[in-house]
Design a protein around this motif. Structure first.
Motif, PDB file in Angstrom:
ATOM      1  N   LYS A 151       0.824  -1.214   0.000  1.00  0.00           N
ATOM      2  CA  LYS A 151       0.000   0.000   0.000  1.00  0.00           C
ATOM      3  C   LYS A 151       0.860   1.266   0.000  1.00  0.00           C
ATOM      4  O   LYS A 151       0.518   2.259  -0.642  1.00  0.00           O
ATOM      5  CB  LYS A 151      -0.922   0.008   1.225  1.00  0.00           C
ATOM      6  N   ASP A 152       1.998   1.209   0.698  1.00  0.00           N
ATOM      7  CA  ASP A 152       2.834   2.396   0.835  1.00  0.00           C
ATOM      8  C   ASP A 152       3.699   2.664  -0.393  1.00  0.00           C
ATOM      9  O   ASP A 152       4.097   3.812  -0.624  1.00  0.00           O
ATOM     10  CB  ASP A 152       3.740   2.260   2.062  1.00  0.00           C
ATOM     11  N   ASN A 153       4.006   1.625  -1.185  1.00  0.00           N
ATOM     12  CA  ASN A 153       4.982   1.785  -2.259  1.00  0.00           C
ATOM     13  C   ASN A 153       4.405   1.712  -3.670  1.00  0.00           C
ATOM     14  O   ASN A 153       5.125   2.000  -4.626  1.00  0.00           O
ATOM     15  CB  ASN A 153       6.078   0.719  -2.125  1.00  0.00           C
ATOM     16  N   PHE A 154       3.137   1.310  -3.801  1.00  0.00           N
ATOM     17  CA  PHE A 154       2.558   1.186  -5.139  1.00  0.00           C
ATOM     18  C   PHE A 154       1.253   1.986  -5.200  1.00  0.00           C
ATOM     19  O   PHE A 154       0.291   1.673  -4.504  1.00  0.00           O
ATOM     20  CB  PHE A 154       2.293  -0.285  -5.484  1.00  0.00           C
ATOM     21  N   ALA A 155       1.256   2.992  -6.055  1.00  0.00           N
ATOM     22  CA  ALA A 155       0.068   3.839  -6.180  1.00  0.00           C
ATOM     23  C   ALA A 155      -1.082   3.097  -6.849  1.00  0.00           C
ATOM     24  O   ALA A 155      -2.257   3.368  -6.576  1.00  0.00           O
ATOM     25  CB  ALA A 155       0.413   5.103  -6.975  1.00  0.00           C
ATOM     26  N   VAL A 156      -0.769   2.170  -7.743  1.00  0.00           N
ATOM     27  CA  VAL A 156      -1.786   1.387  -8.461  1.00  0.00           C
ATOM     28  C   VAL A 156      -1.576  -0.085  -8.130  1.00  0.00           C
ATOM     29  O   VAL A 156      -0.456  -0.600  -8.231  1.00  0.00           O
ATOM     30  CB  VAL A 156      -1.689   1.601  -9.986  1.00  0.00           C
ATOM     31  N   ARG A 157      -2.653  -0.745  -7.720  1.00  0.00           N
ATOM     32  CA  ARG A 157      -2.600  -2.189  -7.475  1.00  0.00           C
ATOM     33  C   ARG A 157      -3.742  -2.856  -8.240  1.00  0.00           C
ATOM     34  O   ARG A 157      -4.901  -2.477  -8.090  1.00  0.00           O
ATOM     35  CB  ARG A 157      -2.720  -2.494  -5.979  1.00  0.00           C
ATOM     36  N   LEU A 158      -3.379  -3.835  -9.064  1.00  0.00           N
ATOM     37  CA  LEU A 158      -4.373  -4.558  -9.865  1.00  0.00           C
ATOM     38  C   LEU A 158      -4.327  -6.034  -9.514  1.00  0.00           C
ATOM     39  O   LEU A 158      -3.250  -6.603  -9.323  1.00  0.00           O
ATOM     40  CB  LEU A 158      -4.085  -4.404 -11.365  1.00  0.00           C
ATOM     41  N   MET A 170       1.907   2.409 -21.619  1.00  0.00           N
ATOM     42  CA  MET A 170       1.849   3.865 -21.463  1.00  0.00           C
ATOM     43  C   MET A 170       1.005   4.256 -20.247  1.00  0.00           C
ATOM     44  O   MET A 170       1.312   5.219 -19.544  1.00  0.00           O
ATOM     45  CB  MET A 170       1.273   4.493 -22.730  1.00  0.00           C
ATOM     46  N   ALA A 171      -0.069   3.503 -19.978  1.00  0.00           N
ATOM     47  CA  ALA A 171      -0.946   3.822 -18.845  1.00  0.00           C
ATOM     48  C   ALA A 171      -0.245   3.589 -17.509  1.00  0.00           C
ATOM     49  O   ALA A 171      -0.508   4.292 -16.529  1.00  0.00           O
ATOM     50  CB  ALA A 171      -2.223   2.995 -18.922  1.00  0.00           C
ATOM     51  N   LEU A 172       0.659   2.592 -17.475  1.00  0.00           N
ATOM     52  CA  LEU A 172       1.334   2.257 -16.223  1.00  0.00           C
ATOM     53  C   LEU A 172       2.656   2.990 -16.039  1.00  0.00           C
ATOM     54  O   LEU A 172       3.186   3.026 -14.923  1.00  0.00           O
ATOM     55  CB  LEU A 172       1.594   0.743 -16.159  1.00  0.00           C
ATOM     56  N   SER A 173       3.202   3.521 -17.102  1.00  0.00           N
ATOM     57  CA  SER A 173       4.560   4.082 -17.045  1.00  0.00           C
ATOM     58  C   SER A 173       4.653   5.370 -16.247  1.00  0.00           C
ATOM     59  O   SER A 173       5.745   5.797 -15.889  1.00  0.00           O
ATOM     60  CB  SER A 173       5.073   4.327 -18.469  1.00  0.00           C
ATOM     61  N   LYS A 174       3.518   5.977 -15.936  1.00  0.00           N
ATOM     62  CA  LYS A 174       3.534   7.269 -15.238  1.00  0.00           C
ATOM     63  C   LYS A 174       3.391   7.129 -13.731  1.00  0.00           C
ATOM     64  O   LYS A 174       3.314   8.132 -13.015  1.00  0.00           O
ATOM     65  CB  LYS A 174       2.409   8.152 -15.770  1.00  0.00           C
ATOM     66  N   THR A 175       3.344   5.914 -13.233  1.00  0.00           N
ATOM     67  CA  THR A 175       3.112   5.719 -11.805  1.00  0.00           C
ATOM     68  C   THR A 175       3.747   4.421 -11.344  1.00  0.00           C
ATOM     69  O   THR A 175       4.195   3.594 -12.159  1.00  0.00           O
ATOM     70  CB  THR A 175       1.608   5.707 -11.498  1.00  0.00           C
ATOM     71  N   SER A 176       3.780   4.200 -10.045  1.00  0.00           N
ATOM     72  CA  SER A 176       4.228   2.924  -9.493  1.00  0.00           C
ATOM     73  C   SER A 176       3.049   1.953  -9.462  1.00  0.00           C
ATOM     74  O   SER A 176       1.905   2.370  -9.255  1.00  0.00           O
ATOM     75  CB  SER A 176       4.798   3.119  -8.085  1.00  0.00           C
ATOM     76  N   TYR A 177       3.322   0.672  -9.656  1.00  0.00           N
ATOM     77  CA  TYR A 177       2.215  -0.284  -9.767  1.00  0.00           C
ATOM     78  C   TYR A 177       2.626  -1.655  -9.241  1.00  0.00           C
ATOM     79  O   TYR A 177       3.797  -2.035  -9.257  1.00  0.00           O
ATOM     80  CB  TYR A 177       1.766  -0.419 -11.227  1.00  0.00           C
ATOM     81  N   LEU A 178       1.613  -2.401  -8.775  1.00  0.00           N
ATOM     82  CA  LEU A 178       1.738  -3.812  -8.413  1.00  0.00           C
ATOM     83  C   LEU A 178       0.592  -4.557  -9.089  1.00  0.00           C
ATOM     84  O   LEU A 178      -0.570  -4.165  -8.952  1.00  0.00           O
ATOM     85  CB  LEU A 178       1.651  -4.011  -6.893  1.00  0.00           C
ATOM     86  N   ILE A 179       0.929  -5.611  -9.826  1.00  0.00           N
ATOM     87  CA  ILE A 179      -0.092  -6.429 -10.495  1.00  0.00           C
ATOM     88  C   ILE A 179       0.054  -7.868 -10.023  1.00  0.00           C
ATOM     89  O   ILE A 179       1.164  -8.432 -10.051  1.00  0.00           O
ATOM     90  CB  ILE A 179       0.039  -6.374 -12.027  1.00  0.00           C
TER      91      ILE A 179
END
Length: 516
Positions: free
Chosen positions: A208-215, A317-326
């Motif tokens: 939660k603290d390190n990934f702005a987007v989680r899918l 391109m949609a994911l490249s602007k933020t941090s994410y976890l999938i």
């Protein structure tokens, strides 16, 4: 190449059929024996015979179910061999003279003997559990849709240490590293808790603290594989208008190029054109033929692959602007095309992107992470490469019993509505007996969450047997009612009763000597 693959599949099906038949023959040899659990083995044999008829076309088991069956057969054979071994007589079952006692033992002694017998049998797999798992092979596969990212943490027990380790492995340290992308995998048999452990990582504080987007993406069995659906679901969850995305894909230059090339190839093939013309009546005008040609071209492998590549580029391109976890949950082997392999690869600087899922996952200046769950450890390692791969350990006894109680209480409430609303179980005599056997129950279920849940649901439908011979030791230890205490006090004051007391004591001692 196609003929070779078909020949290999045919040989595999033949071998699987032979294994099922051999196991059924081995079980049927014990039909007249005193083998422990013979009735359950016969039920397993009946299910295996039904499965055997569905191993070959026209009714063919899905690939995932065949793999499940292949993993299950050795376990059933091992359980059969365990029960064929001669069982030692316990010393407690013999009297001091070497003869079997005639009088029934107190229930506490029977319980001790039963527990000793369970201990001697070791970690023998429950036949009822194996029967249920064998029936699962015949049940249809679950087809997956998008799943919510909400996780009820109160329903997940155990694996705190493992969740900490995986979450730590997914968070790349900030600093001078060029690649902030990390990948990890969770591997294990069906029902071992892969998804539950992944859920604990998904809602972990580090995630939660390190990934702005989680899918969270459910993949599922190969029979329901839909790569277009998977990518559109991801884009939809990222907030993109999928209708507009579809228009962009359809009208992209790379897709148009492949579509025009395929249409020209079809027009140059008279046999193919004749085949398409048969789909419509001769009196229909030429525009129908043009539409069918375009549709045929649009469904060609090259055009489909180019569309996948465009979708991956949009995802990238949609994911490249933020941090994410999938989290890709329940990935299974889908062949040798490499779509899921090496998710750590960067996209090629030139050319199309339709070959690998990993091309759509940015490895840039923001943190990115992927967690996969699958049944085979080798598959997990091929996807995450040098990333960490873990297996969910067996549930500890306390965590396993909490899961058992939850499933037992829910099944009991649904079946009878007889339990108290607080679910304390004080009036459930069967549950009290089960609590004394909880270590044996968890051991029989091999510590697997799915097996523990199934066992709990099965026990919830049972009724306890009445205890025909109460244990005199336990009866004597029970606190006496106040009325009985008063009666004894009154007897002490009555001289007549006091005179009769020694005779009664003598009779009691004589009866106790006979029991011994």
């Amino acid at each position: 190449m196609a003929e070779q693959a078909e020949s290999n599949e045919s040989e595999q099906l033949k071998q699987l059929q032979e294994q099922v038949q051999d196991l059924c023959d081995a079980i049927e040899k014990e039909v007249d024996s005193n083998l422990p659990g013979r009735d359950d083995l016969e039920k397993i044999c009946e299910v295996l015979k039904e499965i055997k008829g569905k191993i070959t076309p026209p009714v063919l088991l899905p690939l995932s179910k065949r793999e499940e069956l292949g993993n299950l057969l050795p376990t059933i054979r091992h359980a059969l061999e365990q029960r064929r071994q001669p069982r030692r007589d316990h010393p407690a079952a013999m009297s001091s003279t070497g003869c079997y006692p005639c009088k029934p033992r107190p229930s506490s002694q029977l319980q001790r003997q039963s527990k000793q017998q369970e201990h001697d049998e070791g970690a023998a797999v429950s036949l009822k559990l194996l029967h249920r798992l064998t029936q699962n092979v015949l049940e249809p596969e679950q087809y997956y849709e998008w799943t919510t990212s909400y996780v009820d943490e109160s329903r997940i027990y155990g694996w705190d240490k493992e969740a900490d380790e995986v979450a730590e492995a997914l968070v790349a340290p900030e600093g001078g590293e060029k690649n902030l992308f990390r990948a990890a995998g969770i591997a294990g048999v069906h029902g071992s808790g892969k998804t539950a452990l992944a859920q604990k990582v998904f809602v972990h504080d580090k995630a939660k603290d390190n990934f702005a987007v989680r899918l969270w993406v459910c993949v599922g069995p190969p029979d329901s594989e839909d790569r277009f659906g998977l990518l559109y679901r991801m884009l939809d969850n990222l907030g993109l208008d999928t209708a507009k995305v579809e228009d962009i894909v359809h009208n992209s230059n790379v897709v148009k190029k492949h579509r025009d090339e395929e249409e020209a190839r079809i027009r140059g093939d008279p046999a193919k054109v004749a085949e398409i013309q048969k789909k419509k009546k001769e009196e229909e005008d030429g525009s129908i033929l043009d539409q069918l040609l375009k549709k045929e071209a649009d469904e060609s492998p090259d055009v489909q692959k180019s569309k996948i590549g465009v979708l991956l580029y949009i995802l990238h391109m949609a994911l490249s602007k933020t941090s994410y976890l999938i989290v890709f949950d329940d990935i299974r082997a889908y062949g040798d095309d490499g779509w899921y392999s090496n998710l750590t690869l960067r996209p090629p600087p030139e050319g199309e992107w339709g070959e690998r899922l990993g091309y759509g996952l940015p490895k840039g200046k923001h943190r990115g992470a992927v967690l996969v769950t699958c049944r085979k450890e080798d598959d997990a390692r091929s996807m995450v490469r040098t990333g960490r791969v873990v297996r969910p350990p067996r549930l500890h006894l306390d965590d396993a019993w909490r899961l058992f109680r939850r499933e037992y209480d829910q099944a009991k409430d649904a079946a009878a509505k007889e339990r108290k609303k607080d679910g304390d179980g004080d009036g459930d005599m069967l549950l009290k007996e089960l609590e004394e056997m909880k270590a044996e129950i968890v051991n029989k279920c091999l510590g697997l969450p799915v097996a523990i849940a199934e066992a709990a649901k099965g026990f919830a439908l049972l009724q306890p047997l009445p205890d025909a011979s109460p244990d005199p030791v336990l009866e004597a230890a029970k606190p006496k009612p106040a009325a009985e205490q008063e009666s004894k006090a009154a007897a002490a004051d009555d001289p007549v009763l006091e005179e009769a007391k020694p005779a009664a004591e003598q009779e009691s001692k004589a009866a106790a000597a006979d029991d011994r």
